[in-house]
Scaffold this motif. Structure first.
Motif, PDB file in Angstrom:
ATOM      1  N   UNK D  45      29.085  32.513  32.164  1.00 20.13           N
ATOM      2  CA  UNK D  45      30.401  32.096  32.834  1.00 20.13           C
ATOM      3  C   UNK D  45      30.265  32.425  34.682  1.00 20.13           C
ATOM      4  N   UNK D  46      30.824  31.680  34.925  1.00 20.00           N
ATOM      5  CA  UNK D  46      30.958  31.770  36.731  1.00 20.00           C
ATOM      6  C   UNK D  46      32.318  31.842  37.165  1.00 20.00           C
ATOM      7  N   UNK D  47      32.828  32.664  37.777  1.00 25.92           N
ATOM      8  CA  UNK D  47      34.362  32.792  38.427  1.00 25.92           C
ATOM      9  C   UNK D  47      34.043  32.709  40.227  1.00 25.92           C
ATOM     10  N   UNK D  48      34.840  31.893  40.657  1.00 23.78           N
ATOM     11  CA  UNK D  48      34.636  31.803  42.156  1.00 23.78           C
ATOM     12  C   UNK D  48      35.947  32.236  42.643  1.00 23.78           C
ATOM     13  N   UNK D 104      27.349  37.136  46.149  1.00 16.96           N
ATOM     14  CA  UNK D 104      27.215  37.175  44.545  1.00 16.96           C
ATOM     15  C   UNK D 104      27.827  38.739  44.263  1.00 16.96           C
ATOM     16  N   UNK D 105      28.259  38.605  43.144  1.00 14.81           N
ATOM     17  CA  UNK D 105      28.792  39.833  42.589  1.00 14.81           C
ATOM     18  C   UNK D 105      28.351  39.962  40.917  1.00 14.81           C
ATOM     19  N   UNK D 106      27.985  41.059  40.572  1.00 10.44           N
ATOM     20  CA  UNK D 106      27.532  40.722  39.138  1.00 10.44           C
ATOM     21  C   UNK D 106      26.879  42.409  38.780  1.00 10.44           C
ATOM     22  N   UNK D 137      30.887  35.273  41.234  1.00  8.61           N
ATOM     23  CA  UNK D 137      30.910  36.186  40.284  1.00  8.61           C
ATOM     24  C   UNK D 137      30.150  35.712  38.869  1.00  8.61           C
ATOM     25  N   UNK D 138      29.000  36.246  38.589  1.00  6.09           N
ATOM     26  CA  UNK D 138      28.339  35.668  37.542  1.00  6.09           C
ATOM     27  C   UNK D 138      28.061  36.645  36.260  1.00  6.09           C
ATOM     28  N   UNK D 139      28.940  35.889  35.228  1.00  4.04           N
ATOM     29  CA  UNK D 139      28.383  36.694  33.732  1.00  4.04           C
ATOM     30  C   UNK D 139      27.286  35.760  32.965  1.00  4.04           C
ATOM     31  N   UNK D 140      25.936  36.480  32.748  1.00  2.00           N
ATOM     32  CA  UNK D 140      25.004  35.932  31.861  1.00  2.00           C
ATOM     33  C   UNK D 140      25.418  35.964  30.582  1.00  2.00           C
ATOM     34  N   UNK D 141      24.583  35.006  29.830  1.00  3.27           N
ATOM     35  CA  UNK D 141      24.607  34.977  28.315  1.00  3.27           C
ATOM     36  C   UNK D 141      24.104  36.360  27.865  1.00  3.27           C
ATOM     37  N   UNK D 142      24.661  36.807  26.725  1.00  2.00           N
ATOM     38  CA  UNK D 142      24.389  37.930  26.073  1.00  2.00           C
ATOM     39  C   UNK D 142      22.990  38.251  25.577  1.00  2.00           C
ATOM     40  N   UNK D 143      22.377  39.403  25.700  1.00  2.00           N
ATOM     41  CA  UNK D 143      21.300  39.752  25.166  1.00  2.00           C
ATOM     42  C   UNK D 143      19.944  39.435  26.187  1.00  2.00           C
ATOM     43  N   UNK D 380      41.183  43.026  44.374  1.00  2.00           N
ATOM     44  CA  UNK D 380      39.733  43.105  44.400  1.00  2.00           C
ATOM     45  C   UNK D 380      39.231  41.946  43.504  1.00  2.00           C
ATOM     46  N   UNK D 381      37.967  41.459  44.313  1.00  2.00           N
ATOM     47  CA  UNK D 381      37.179  40.488  43.667  1.00  2.00           C
ATOM     48  C   UNK D 381      36.060  41.107  43.173  1.00  2.00           C
ATOM     49  N   UNK D 382      35.673  40.896  41.766  1.00  2.00           N
ATOM     50  CA  UNK D 382      34.469  41.471  41.073  1.00  2.00           C
ATOM     51  C   UNK D 382      34.980  42.382  40.075  1.00  2.00           C
ATOM     52  N   UNK D 383      34.482  43.599  40.227  1.00  2.00           N
ATOM     53  CA  UNK D 383      34.787  44.504  39.124  1.00  2.00           C
ATOM     54  C   UNK D 383      35.359  45.680  39.761  1.00  2.00           C
TER      55      UNK D 383
END
Lengths: 76, 120, 349, 428
Positions: D45-48, D104-106, D137-143, D380-383
């Motif tokens: 997932x990517x959030x902008x 980039x945040x992650x 904001x990048x969420x990579x696939x699991x695992x 707040x952008x990110x986490x």
């Protein structure tokens, strides 16, 4: 203490386990020693062995006191 | 492999004791950023025990302890992220070991095993 | 009712207009009036603050009866409740400077009341307090009173108004040793390139991060003939006769001890360590592991060295302040010199 | 080599239909960019989001900052060896969306910090409060293992910068910066009387989250290497370091390396700028000896009279910095060091983990333990949870009004050791 004593013109040798140079106490003559709790001994040795060890360390100290140095010198 | 049940500081002090007895310091005791100093874990590689004490190694470990104490005065160790710190610690350790082996072709033996770690 | 802030002033017997050296032994007194420099000082506060009283104490009395003097002074401070305490200026007077420094620092630390003093940069009192107290940099003699007071007053006024002090050189005080982050009008890269160009041109430049200065001492000349030399033993490993007759502190030592070892061939069970910084088991088993008297005595008998000095000197190194270790070194060194010692072995743990 | 950095001033950033630049307004098509970034199978997932200067917005935890650009002439668009095909960089024309940044945040690990406040007190401390930031904001696939995770986030950031940079391809620049320098021989013939100066740029090279890359090569694996300043300005060096927020060199700061720009500005006037030596900061002492000796040797080989040495990080790299300094000074090469310091919260501790008397000329870019007070953000952008990491660690860091006290070490670029920002330290 080392520096102040040396300022009287008396040569002094610092026998220390921690011979940090950057945090130096300003010793010019240094003999590294065995360990913090027993700088000039080693309880894991036999009595004779330990005596010999101490003798060799004192020898180094005396050598340091009789040697001309121009700056920080480690005798080991 | 020595495992020290304690803190980063306990590891540094143990290393100091060994370095003062002539054990070589192979990797630098501190990390490369201040964040790493809040870690509950730290691995450091030590080498052979020599008869000769290495003044430079002593200088490094002593000033590392001073730096560690300065930075962590009044600060709590970050146990909340302990798992992640452990991960980073092992990753950095792997790189250090690899680099150590490349330089020395294993002709220097690591002291006793290979490294110090904390657990708290 | 006055909304002026209240200043308590401290001076010695001389500036307190009691007398000179002959009165240096006087005990501290409190007078609820302005005396000596306090008068001039108040005039520079421009009506914002007033001096509510002056404590006067003899320089010798303070330095010789520090605890008694301090307890009187602290009691007085608690009673008169000043907003700020001003001591001195002490210029280059050592004993007066020590009193001004110690009093000001104690008040800051124990009562959380700010304090200002004034001293010449080389006054030994500077190092006792500059981290906690604002020490105005003054000339070295009382002739500089007129220069010192307005600066001390201006800083006092700023502190009372809650204003931040500027750079030491701008405000006129001695740096406290705090490295504070501020913004520069040029970014770091530009400052670096300008500094390098200045260096390359041989022009002056000022580093922004001075390396710690190592006070170096010229190495003393070596011992020429060991067989005639008197060697003294000194340790910071805390070896003392059992029972610690001089009550040397196990850490943060305030004093040192010396012990006659003429009759001893080695250090045995009647000596032990009081050092608080390491496991004492090994030292207590065999104090020669810290102070190698056995070997030196053997060498004395064999004629390798001339003789072992009559006394060995001891203190503890753990947590001992730099100031104290300098003091110990000076005192011990003077004794060694007087005793004709030719070389010293100092062991540390 | 001759490189033109053609600046297109960006005055606003917004989402819209077509990714483009019009009158200084950068518009990004959100869906298109997300779809492009998700072509990477490791991206779940990517959030902008957008953060503009002055908005009460906090971005956390920042991994990297990248300047969006497009190369319109010359080889190697983007980041050769990493996100695009290998090419020789340093020559040609590059259109730069000047004033815009990809942030980039992650979360790769839980203790990451790295905050950018776009307004107020916090904004003063980071140079990236002044850029129009497109936050990815990048969420990579699991695992994924941590290395794959890090690589994924790094690549996505670079690709986003390429994608957005493309919008500037046909836009006329507002300002053209030209960087040209021939071989050392040619330049020395031109300026025979100017002192010759090298720039030694140290890079954290220690492992996961502690790396830097040169044309895609992990700097852990190199001997110190000589590089033309234009290559770095053209994207040859990128950041893979995301622990030391205050003093890591982000990719943006490599693209706009402040020391390089400053040396270029004086080239032919006061100095003869010889080039950049990239030096890895390794973890082993033997490794450190090797790289420090090698760095000093390179400086001597190219005939430097002076050198600027910049550090990255704090702690073990202090040893490298001072060893390099010692070796250079002993070879008669006049040296200026740039470092931040860690003098404790009260500023009274020894500033560096190591010292050497040869370090007579040092620029300090701030105390990483300096405490700043950050008021609560509107957004707040990110986490948002990462803020707890900032606030954690010591007592009294979270105020009743929701403001938080944090040390500069958490603020991106605050104490940049390439001197990108204005912080310094004065003795009080």
């Amino acid at each position: 203490m080392v520096k102040e004593i040396e300022r009287y013109g008396i040569p002094i040798v610092h026998m220390a386990t921690i011979i940090t140079i950057s945090q130096s106490v300003g010793a010019n003559r240094i003999v590294p020693t065995v360990a913090i709790p027993h700088p000039v001994g080693n309880p894991s040795l036999s009595a004779e062995g330990e005596h010999e060890l101490r003798k060799s360390l004192v020898d180094k100290a005396l050598k340091a006191l009789t040697t001309e140095v121009s700056g920080i010198t480690i005798f080991d | 492999m020595f495992f020290i049940e304690g803190t980063f500081e306990d590891v540094l002090i143990k290393i100091r004791d060994y370095v003062h007895q002539g054990v070589e310091l192979v990797s630098h005791p501190l990390g490369a950023s201040i964040r790493i100093l809040f870690s509950p874990y730290r691995s450091v590689i030590l080498g052979e025990k020599n008869n000769k004490i290495n003044a430079y190694h002593i200088e490094i470990i002593e000033s590392s302890i001073i730096s560690y104490r300065n930075i962590n005065a009044g600060r709590k160790i970050d146990y909340k992220n302990a798992h992640d710190y452990a991960l980073i610690d092992v990753e950095l350790l792997k790189v250090s070991l690899k680099s150590f082996k490349e330089i020395n072709n294993n002709h220097i033996n690591l002291f006793g095993g290979d490294s110090f770690e904390t657990g708290a | 009712m006055s909304d002026k802030y209240k200043v308590l002033y401290y001076v010695n017997q001389f500036f307190g207009q009691i007398g000179g050296e002959e009165k240096a032994g006087m005990e501290p007194v409190f007078k609820n009036e302005k005396i000596g420099p306090a008068v001039g000082f108040e005039s520079f506060l421009k009506g914002n603050g007033e001096v509510i009283g002056t404590i006067i104490c003899g320089d010798n009395y303070f330095n010789e009866h520090k605890n008694e003097a301090l307890s009187f002074i602290m009691k007085t401070v608690k009673e008169v409740k000043p907003d700020i305490v001003v001591t001195g200026p002490a210029f280059n007077a050592g004993r007066y400077g020590m009193a001004c420094g110690v009093i000001a620092k104690t008040i800051v630390e124990e009562l959380d009341i700010p304090a200002v003093t004034g001293m010449y940069i080389e006054n030994p009192g500077v190092d006792t307090c500059k981290d906690k107290v604002i020490v105005v940099s003054t000339p070295d003699s009382a002739a500089g009173m007129r220069k010192a007071l307005p600066v001390m007053a201006a800083i006092t006024d700023k502190l009372m108004k809650g204003e931040e002090l500027g750079l030491p050189e701008e405000e006129g005080y001695i740096p406290q040793g705090k490295r504070l982050t501020v913004f520069s009008d040029k970014r770091g890269s530009q400052r670096a390139v300008e500094m390098l160009i200045a260096r390359l041109k041989g022009e002056g430049f000022k580093t922004e991060l001075p390396m710690p200065e190592f006070d170096k001492v010229e190495p003393a000349p070596p011992i020429k003939d060991l067989s005639k030399a008197t060697i003294a033993l000194v340790t910071s490993g805390g070896i003392v006769p059992k029972g610690n007759p001089d009550r040397i502190q196990s850490a943060s030592a305030q004093k040192w001890g010396k012990y006659d070892i003429t009759a001893l061939d080695k250090l045995e069970a009647d000596y032990c360590t009081i050092h608080g910084g390491y496991d004492p088991v090994y030292a207590n088993e065999k104090p020669d592991r810290i102070v190698p008297l056995d070997i030196l005595r053997q060498y004395e008998k064999e004629g390798i060295i001339g003789k072992v000095s009559q006394y060995f000197y001891t203190t503890t190194g753990t947590g001992t302040s730099v100031g104290n270790s300098i003091k110990f070194g000076k005192e011990i060194g003077a004794e060694l010199k007087a005793d004709g010692v030719d070389g010293v072995i100092l062991t540390s743990t | 080599m001759k490189l033109e950095l053609r600046r297109i001033y960006i005055k606003d950033l917004q989402f819209g239909e077509k990714t483009s630049v019009n009158n200084g307004v950068l518009t990004v098509n959100k869906e298109e960019l997300i779809a492009y970034l998700k072509e990477d199978k490791k991206v779940k997932d990517v959030k902008l989001d957008i953060a503009r200067p002055g908005e009460k917005v906090r971005i956390i935890p920042v991994k990297d900052v990248i300047e969006p650009r497009v190369k319109i002439e010359g080889s190697g668009n983007g980041f050769p060896g990493v996100s695009s095909k290998m090419a020789q960089l340093g020559e040609g024309k590059v259109n730069v969306l000047f004033g815009a940044a990809i942030v980039t945040v992650g979360d790769i690990v839980g203790f990451q910090e790295g905050v950018i406040d776009m307004w107020g007190e916090g904004a003063k401390w980071t140079p990236f409060s002044k850029t129009y930031n497109l936050v990815v904001d990048i969420t990579p696939v699991d695992g994924l293992d941590p290395h794959e995770h890090e690589t994924t986030v790094r690549l996505v950031g670079l690709k986003a910068a390429e994608f957005v940079g493309e919008a500037g391809r046909n836009v006329e620049p507002d300002e053209i910066m030209t960087y040209e320098m021939g071989s050392i021989h040619e330049e020395t013939a031109k300026y025979p009387n100017l002192p010759k100066v090298a720039y030694v740029e140290m890079l954290i090279s220690q492992g996961l989250l502690h790396d830097g890359y040169i044309y895609g090569v992990n700097s852990q694996l190199i001997l110190p290497t000589l590089i033309h300043p234009n290559e770095e300005l053209d994207g040859a060096v990128i950041s893979g370091n995301c622990v030391a927020a205050c003093d890591k060199i982000t990719t943006y700061q490599h693209q706009n390396n402040a020391v390089i720009l400053e040396l270029y500005a004086q080239h032919g006037k006061e100095i003869n700028f010889l080039g950049v030596i990239l030096t890895p900061e390794l973890t082993t002492l033997e490794g450190k000896f090797r790289t420090c000796d090698y760095t000093a040797k390179l400086c001597k080989m190219i005939g430097a009279d002076g050198a600027i040495v910049s550090e990255e990080g704090y702690g073990n790299p202090d040893s490298d910095l001072l060893m390099i300094c010692k070796r250079l000074e002993k070879s008669g090469i006049k040296t200026v060091l740039i470092t931040d310091e860690c003098s404790g919260r009260d500023g009274m501790s020894q500033p560096l983990a190591d010292t050497t008397p040869e370090a007579v000329a040092v620029v300090s870019t701030g105390n990483v333990s300096h405490v700043v007070k950050l008021p609560p953000a509107d957004k707040v952008i990110g986490n948002a949870e990462a803020i707890a990491t900032l606030a954690g660690g010591w007592d009294g860091s979270l105020g009743d009004d929701g403001s938080l006290s944090c040390e500069l070490n958490a603020v991106i670029g605050s104490t940049s050791e390439i001197g990108y920002h204005n912080c310094t330290v004065k003795l009080y």
